[in-house]
Design an enzyme around this catalytic site. Structure first.
Site, mmCIF file in Angstrom:
data_model
loop_
_atom_site.group_PDB
_atom_site.id
_atom_site.type_symbol
_atom_site.label_atom_id
_atom_site.label_comp_id
_atom_site.label_asym_id
_atom_site.label_seq_id
_atom_site.Cartn_x
_atom_site.Cartn_y
_atom_site.Cartn_z
ATOM 1 N N ASN A 65 -5.339 -10.554 0.233
ATOM 2 C CA ASN A 65 -6.071 -10.410 -1.029
ATOM 3 C C ASN A 65 -6.572 -11.789 -1.458
ATOM 4 O OD1 ASN A 65 -3.972 -11.679 -2.671
ATOM 5 N ND2 ASN A 65 -2.796 -9.824 -2.254
ATOM 6 N N ASP B 275 -0.194 -7.116 4.874
ATOM 7 C CA ASP B 275 -0.024 -8.465 4.321
ATOM 8 C C ASP B 275 1.471 -8.767 4.107
ATOM 9 O OD1 ASP B 275 -0.785 -10.883 3.201
ATOM 10 O OD2 ASP B 275 -1.492 -10.033 1.312
ATOM 11 N N GLY C 191 1.583 -3.666 2.135
ATOM 12 C CA GLY C 191 0.973 -3.227 3.390
ATOM 13 C C GLY C 191 1.126 -4.233 4.511
HETATM 14 P P1 ADP Z 1 -5.861 -3.123 2.261
HETATM 15 O O1 ADP Z 1 -5.408 -3.695 0.946
HETATM 16 O O2 ADP Z 1 -6.924 -3.974 2.925
HETATM 17 O O3 ADP Z 1 -6.217 -1.688 2.170
HETATM 18 P P2 ADP Z 1 -3.302 -2.464 3.521
HETATM 19 O O4 ADP Z 1 -2.321 -3.395 4.126
HETATM 20 O O5 ADP Z 1 -2.859 -1.656 2.352
HETATM 21 O O6 ADP Z 1 -4.594 -3.333 3.212
HETATM 22 O O7 ADP Z 1 -3.806 -1.465 4.619
HETATM 23 C C1 ADP Z 1 -4.667 -1.809 5.678
HETATM 24 C C2 ADP Z 1 -4.259 -1.027 6.907
HETATM 25 O O8 ADP Z 1 -3.137 -1.675 7.517
HETATM 26 C C3 ADP Z 1 -3.817 0.400 6.618
HETATM 27 O O9 ADP Z 1 -4.509 1.275 7.509
HETATM 28 C C4 ADP Z 1 -2.321 0.387 6.909
HETATM 29 O O10 ADP Z 1 -1.885 1.626 7.445
HETATM 30 C C5 ADP Z 1 -2.217 -0.701 7.945
HETATM 31 N N1 ADP Z 1 -0.903 -1.352 8.130
HETATM 32 C C6 ADP Z 1 0.133 -1.442 7.278
HETATM 33 N N2 ADP Z 1 1.160 -2.127 7.843
HETATM 34 C C7 ADP Z 1 0.750 -2.473 9.099
HETATM 35 C C8 ADP Z 1 1.333 -3.180 10.195
HETATM 36 N N3 ADP Z 1 2.569 -3.695 10.134
HETATM 37 N N4 ADP Z 1 0.601 -3.323 11.333
HETATM 38 C C9 ADP Z 1 -0.648 -2.838 11.416
HETATM 39 N N5 ADP Z 1 -1.264 -2.170 10.423
HETATM 40 C C10 ADP Z 1 -0.578 -1.990 9.276
#
Ligand code: ADP
Length: 172
Positions: free
Chosen positions: A23, A33, A31
């Protein structure tokens, strides 16, 4: 440039760079991040804070690079995806910018293999199919594509994985 599809956790990948859906604060979040900062340790956050002090975070669509700390990859490229709110054209352009700016930064750092999560499709609610089309098309159309050997799309959820399977089947 080889395009690959993987289902799983991006923090486990041994590639030159993994991309973080960060962000604008660069200070971590939920998530992917959260997973990257948790497993990568404090070295990543320290570099993010330095970048923040220098340039005030990271704008939507832009990208910055740090160490990967304790992760198996060499670098983390942090890019900030757009929050979906229905302004389709503007948000689509910003999402494409995330992929382009991440690849440009990768090339500047001699990175040959890079893994992307499904940027903006989690907490930021970008429609998954549209986001996948933008991701795949932007990478296919990237004009310096021969400088990167491998791009891996990493899907964490089944829905995204199925969408990418369909879209990548149609990639010549
Ligand atoms: P944003 O705020 O950009 O939407 P998120 O982290 O909430 O970011 O989600 C982005 C994507 O990353 C989602 O499709 C989620 O399912 C995926 N995600 C979450 N954790 C992991 C991980 N450990 N490895 C790969 N992808 C992930």
């Amino acid at each position: 440039m080889i395009l690959e599809l993987l289902k799983g956790d991006i923090t486990e990948l041994n590639v030159d760079a993994i991309v973080n859906a960060a962000n604008t604060s660069l200070l971590g979040g939920g998530g992917v991040d959260g997973a990257i900062h948790r497993k990568g340790g404090k070295a990543i956050l320290e570099e993010c804070v330095q970048i923040r002090n220098k340039q005030g975070g990271c704008k939507t669509g832009e990208a910055v690079i740090t160490t990967a700390g304790n992760l198996p990859s060499k670098y983390v490229i942090h890019t900030v995806g757009p929050v979906w709110n229905g302004d389709k054209e503007e948000k689509s352009k910003l999402l494409a910018d995330c992929y382009k700016n991440s690849l440009n930064l990768a090339i500047q750092n001699g990175i040959k293999s890079i893994a992307f999560p499904n940027i903006s499709t989690g907490i930021y609610h970008f429609p998954k199919y549209k986001a996948a089309e933008i991701a795949v098309n932007t990478i296919k159309d990237f004009d310096k594509s021969e400088e990167i050997e491998k791009v891996i799309f990493v899907c964490f959820d089944d829905e995204n994985y199925k969408i990418y399977q369909n879209i990548l089947q149609d990639v010549p």
